[in-house]
Design a protein around this motif. Structure first.
Motif, PDB file in Angstrom:
ATOM      1  N   HIS A 146       0.857  -1.178   0.000  1.00  0.00           N
ATOM      2  CA  HIS A 146       0.000   0.000   0.000  1.00  0.00           C
ATOM      3  C   HIS A 146       0.893   1.227   0.000  1.00  0.00           C
ATOM      4  O   HIS A 146       1.977   1.218   0.560  1.00  0.00           O
ATOM      5  N   ASP A 148      -0.258   4.604   0.576  1.00  0.00           N
ATOM      6  CA  ASP A 148      -0.715   5.828   1.248  1.00  0.00           C
ATOM      7  C   ASP A 148      -0.242   5.928   2.691  1.00  0.00           C
ATOM      8  O   ASP A 148      -0.506   6.914   3.371  1.00  0.00           O
ATOM      9  N   GLY A 149       0.457   4.878   3.190  1.00  0.00           N
ATOM     10  CA  GLY A 149       0.983   4.920   4.547  1.00  0.00           C
ATOM     11  C   GLY A 149      -0.070   4.804   5.627  1.00  0.00           C
ATOM     12  O   GLY A 149       0.215   5.022   6.807  1.00  0.00           O
ATOM     13  N   ASN A 150      -1.282   4.449   5.254  1.00  0.00           N
ATOM     14  CA  ASN A 150      -2.384   4.365   6.205  1.00  0.00           C
ATOM     15  C   ASN A 150      -2.515   2.937   6.732  1.00  0.00           C
ATOM     16  O   ASN A 150      -2.692   1.998   5.954  1.00  0.00           O
ATOM     17  N   ASN A 151      -2.409   2.769   8.052  1.00  0.00           N
ATOM     18  CA  ASN A 151      -2.494   1.431   8.630  1.00  0.00           C
ATOM     19  C   ASN A 151      -3.834   0.764   8.355  1.00  0.00           C
ATOM     20  O   ASN A 151      -3.908  -0.454   8.166  1.00  0.00           O
ATOM     21  N   GLN A 152      -4.906   1.558   8.348  1.00  0.00           N
ATOM     22  CA  GLN A 152      -6.219   0.976   8.106  1.00  0.00           C
ATOM     23  C   GLN A 152      -6.324   0.417   6.691  1.00  0.00           C
ATOM     24  O   GLN A 152      -6.910  -0.647   6.476  1.00  0.00           O
ATOM     25  N   THR A 153      -5.731   1.111   5.736  1.00  0.00           N
ATOM     26  CA  THR A 153      -5.748   0.615   4.358  1.00  0.00           C
ATOM     27  C   THR A 153      -5.068  -0.739   4.276  1.00  0.00           C
ATOM     28  O   THR A 153      -5.555  -1.660   3.620  1.00  0.00           O
ATOM     29  N   ARG A 154      -3.929  -0.874   4.961  1.00  0.00           N
ATOM     30  CA  ARG A 154      -3.219  -2.157   4.934  1.00  0.00           C
ATOM     31  C   ARG A 154      -4.062  -3.265   5.560  1.00  0.00           C
ATOM     32  O   ARG A 154      -4.158  -4.357   5.012  1.00  0.00           O
ATOM     33  N   GLU A 195      -3.418   6.961  15.891  1.00  0.00           N
ATOM     34  CA  GLU A 195      -2.839   6.460  14.651  1.00  0.00           C
ATOM     35  C   GLU A 195      -3.110   4.969  14.431  1.00  0.00           C
ATOM     36  O   GLU A 195      -2.886   4.437  13.344  1.00  0.00           O
ATOM     37  N   GLN A 197      -5.124   1.643  13.646  1.00  0.00           N
ATOM     38  CA  GLN A 197      -6.242   1.388  12.771  1.00  0.00           C
ATOM     39  C   GLN A 197      -7.543   1.245  13.562  1.00  0.00           C
ATOM     40  O   GLN A 197      -7.574   0.688  14.651  1.00  0.00           O
ATOM     41  N   THR A 198      -8.636   1.769  13.018  1.00  0.00           N
ATOM     42  CA  THR A 198      -9.936   1.723  13.691  1.00  0.00           C
ATOM     43  C   THR A 198     -10.471   0.308  13.757  1.00  0.00           C
ATOM     44  O   THR A 198     -11.070  -0.101  14.760  1.00  0.00           O
TER      45      THR A 198
END
Length: 269
Positions: A146, A148-154, A195, A197-198
């Motif tokens: 991924h 975008d560096g977003n943990n939720q995306t991963r 930071e 992930q939700t």
């Protein structure tokens, strides 16, 4: 000199036997509670010597009666063709070089999160040997790139990949997933930093036949990154048995405490 060598060798063998015995004990505790759940998610502290041995023991136990076992590791999906070829190989020097020489494994410093270790490579070799003896074993990576560096995306993408893999698992087979302890949570812990992930990966798979296990230890160290990657201490715990959690707000279905954890041998440190 020879007596010192013999004493040292005997000590190393004894320590190895003790670690293996602990893996067998912990595996028995897990198998006692997981019943017939088809997807077993193991939430680990990365970079230890003991967890790969535990996973090896579980795969051995579950596959011994002919049950197909599908092991998903937190490795890049790009490693899958090489993993597949290695599991079908004779494990010789040329096959090892093709596996070990991949960019994922050939890091040249210790600034990684511990998923790359000689202990993990030894696990893959042990499973190759079991497969060569007729066990129905497959090993794949499910980590997804991924940008975008977003943990939720991963976590979203890894959950989607595991869901896709789960659909391929034949009826009667067992799927084991090794992942970081946060990814294995059934919901975001209260008071978690913003930071984080939700919705952790495992929480996105609760509609499947999933059973989540938090792997902890009474003492020791693991390899972790929080700005700097380094050996980090496990909070000391008194000896205790496994704990089942059925509360609606639970993080895991089962908690187990290994006697100790120790930092594995990182690849090319």
């Amino acid at each position: 000199m020879h007596s010192i060598y013999r004493w040292t060798t005997a000590l190393i063998l004894a320590l190895g036997m003790a670690v293996t015995a602990h893996a067998d004990d912990t595996a028995s505790q897990i198998r006692q509670h997981t019943a017939d759940h088809r997807m077993l998610v193991l939430g680990e502290l990365h970079g230890t010597r003991e967890t790969p041995l535990l996973v090896r023991q579980l795969v051995d136990d579950y596959s011994r009666d002919g049950t197909p076992v599908f092991l998903a590791l937190e490795l890049k999906r790009a490693e899958n063709p090489t993993l597949r070829d290695y599991l079908a190989s004779d494990g010789g020097a040329a096959a090892r070089q093709r596996l070990h020489g991949r960019a994922f494994w050939t890091v040249h410093d210790d600034q990684h999160d511990g998923r790359r270790s000689r202990d993990m490579l030894a696990l893959i070799e042990d499973l190759r040997a079991l497969k060569a003896r007729g066990r129905a074993i497959d090993v794949v990576g499910y980590d997804v790139n991924h940008s975008d560096g977003n943990n939720q995306t991963r976590d979203n993408r890894m959950a989607a990949e595991l869901r896709r893999l789960y659909r391929r698992v034949p009826a009667g087979a067992r799927m084991l997933v090794l992942t970081g302890n946060v990814h294995a949570m059934l919901q975001r812990p209260a008071g978690a930093p913003p930071e984080m992930q939700t919705r952790p990966m495992a929480s996105l798979l609760r509609d499947l036949d999933i059973y989540s296990v938090g792997l902890q230890a009474q003492h020791g160290q693991y390899w972790g990154c929080a700005g700097t990657c380094m050996a980090r201490s496990v909070p000391e715990q008194v000896a205790r048995g496994p704990r089942v959690d059925t509360h609606a707000g639970r993080q895991y279905d089962l908690w187990v405490w290994m006697p100790q954890l120790s930092v594995g041998t990182l690849v090319d440190p």
